[in-house]
Design an enzyme around this catalytic site. Sequence first.
Site, mmCIF file in Angstrom:
data_model
loop_
_atom_site.group_PDB
_atom_site.id
_atom_site.type_symbol
_atom_site.label_atom_id
_atom_site.label_comp_id
_atom_site.label_asym_id
_atom_site.label_seq_id
_atom_site.Cartn_x
_atom_site.Cartn_y
_atom_site.Cartn_z
ATOM 1 C CB SER A 1 -8.318 0.584 -3.221
ATOM 2 O OG SER A 1 -7.465 0.561 -2.124
ATOM 3 C CG ASP B 1 -4.969 -0.763 -3.647
ATOM 4 O OD1 ASP B 1 -5.588 -1.839 -3.583
ATOM 5 O OD2 ASP B 1 -4.556 -0.162 -2.646
ATOM 6 C CD GLN C 1 -2.465 6.416 -3.461
ATOM 7 O OE1 GLN C 1 -2.651 7.319 -4.263
ATOM 8 N NE2 GLN C 1 -2.354 6.614 -2.173
ATOM 9 C CE1 TYR D 1 -4.659 -3.938 3.984
ATOM 10 C CE2 TYR D 1 -2.302 -4.137 3.623
ATOM 11 C CZ TYR D 1 -3.591 -4.133 3.134
ATOM 12 O OH TYR D 1 -3.806 -4.324 1.807
ATOM 13 N NE ARG E 1 -4.080 -1.555 -0.174
ATOM 14 C CZ ARG E 1 -5.209 -1.684 0.518
ATOM 15 N NH1 ARG E 1 -5.173 -1.862 1.815
ATOM 16 N NH2 ARG E 1 -6.368 -1.650 -0.082
#
Length: 373
Positions: A128, A125, A122, A224, A117
Amino acid sequence: MLIPREGRPDEPRVAGSPETARRLVGKGCVVLVESGAGRASGFSDQDYRQAGAELVEDGWGHCHVALCVGAPDPGRLEAMATGSTVIGLLAPYGNQALVQQLNRRKLSSLSLELLPRISRAQAMDALSSQANIAGYKAVLLAAAALDRYFPMLMTAAGTVQPARVLVLGAGVAGLQAVATARRLGAVVHVSDIRPAVKEQVESLGGRFLAPPQVTEQPAESGGYAKQASDAFLAAQRRQLSDQLGLADVVICTAQVPGLRAPLLISEAMLERLRPGAVVVDLAVNEGGNCAATVPGQTIDRKGVKLIGASDLPCTVPYHASCLYGRNLAALLEQYLQDGVLELDPQDPLLKDCLLTHGGQCHRDDIVNASRCV
Ligand code: NAD
């Protein structure tokens, strides 16, 4: 590069949209698409053809790289040429049979759940992009199942009070649930064990419930949460008990990667919910945040609706596939040289998510982890 039909009959998503196909063709790839692969997501064979892809019936024996949503079944992996690569949400935790086959066939595999992460990752991902959809759809399901309005309304017949929504877990899905419930006019309270999310919750108009103060506070790593201690979870359940008595809707999204999801609503706590209330449990596949939820089922328990929402991204297949395809394209574009995929196991992105390569498993820690549920 292959965009196949997914193997699971209840999987409507596809690993690449026509837009993805065009991007990859532009990078020098020959893109094969199995006919009908995009149908359930709203993409026709013709759309892919116009994007420069070649339509095939069965491409597994003819590709260097296969893009998929879920892990391909063993027959498909067996058909792939030695040295080729498979990329997808491979659900690797404890899946030793998959890893043994990948190694025996000397297939490289990238498991998107394992991407770090970090800022650079990003755009890739996939957790997500799919969790965002799940958080949004969970609130719509709850609103449709609830026996009252979400917004406050001033009507000629008098004032209607806004619904009260409790969101457990303020990661990607939880924050999207907060935003969606707020847009519908609900009052939203949020519980998470990472104090860092307080600001994010408040910026969306939610009210953050401070984690209970016990000596041993839960830790986090890489953004996390780590598993909270039994003592912390017991204190948290006591705190949530009072909130349940006030809630119309509970959206459960609390998770700890690779472990059973924390049980935050016990059987006894369900008694606190009023008849007509709705619980949507997004963590149900990982054991559930709420006792008595069952994957894929809606249970009526003394008038409380318990929705085991196991596959919500699949209920929005067009955007789920568009975004997932973009995640994959962003990852591939980092490593494509004139249409050929060059994987460097030392690359900071690949170090974590390269599951197998050259007949070896690179993430024994993941594969040997026992499945949590
Ligand atoms: P997740 O699905 O693993 O967990 C969901 C949420 O549950 C987390 O916020 C976690 O703290 C919470 N949780 C765990 N135990 C709990 C408990 N007992 N009670 C209440 N809540 C509990 O997480 P996720 O949605 O995948 O995201 C985790 C983090 O990663 C977030 O901070 C997110 O912003 C961050 N993130 C970073 C990037 C990036 O930089 N590339 C991308 C996506 C997400």
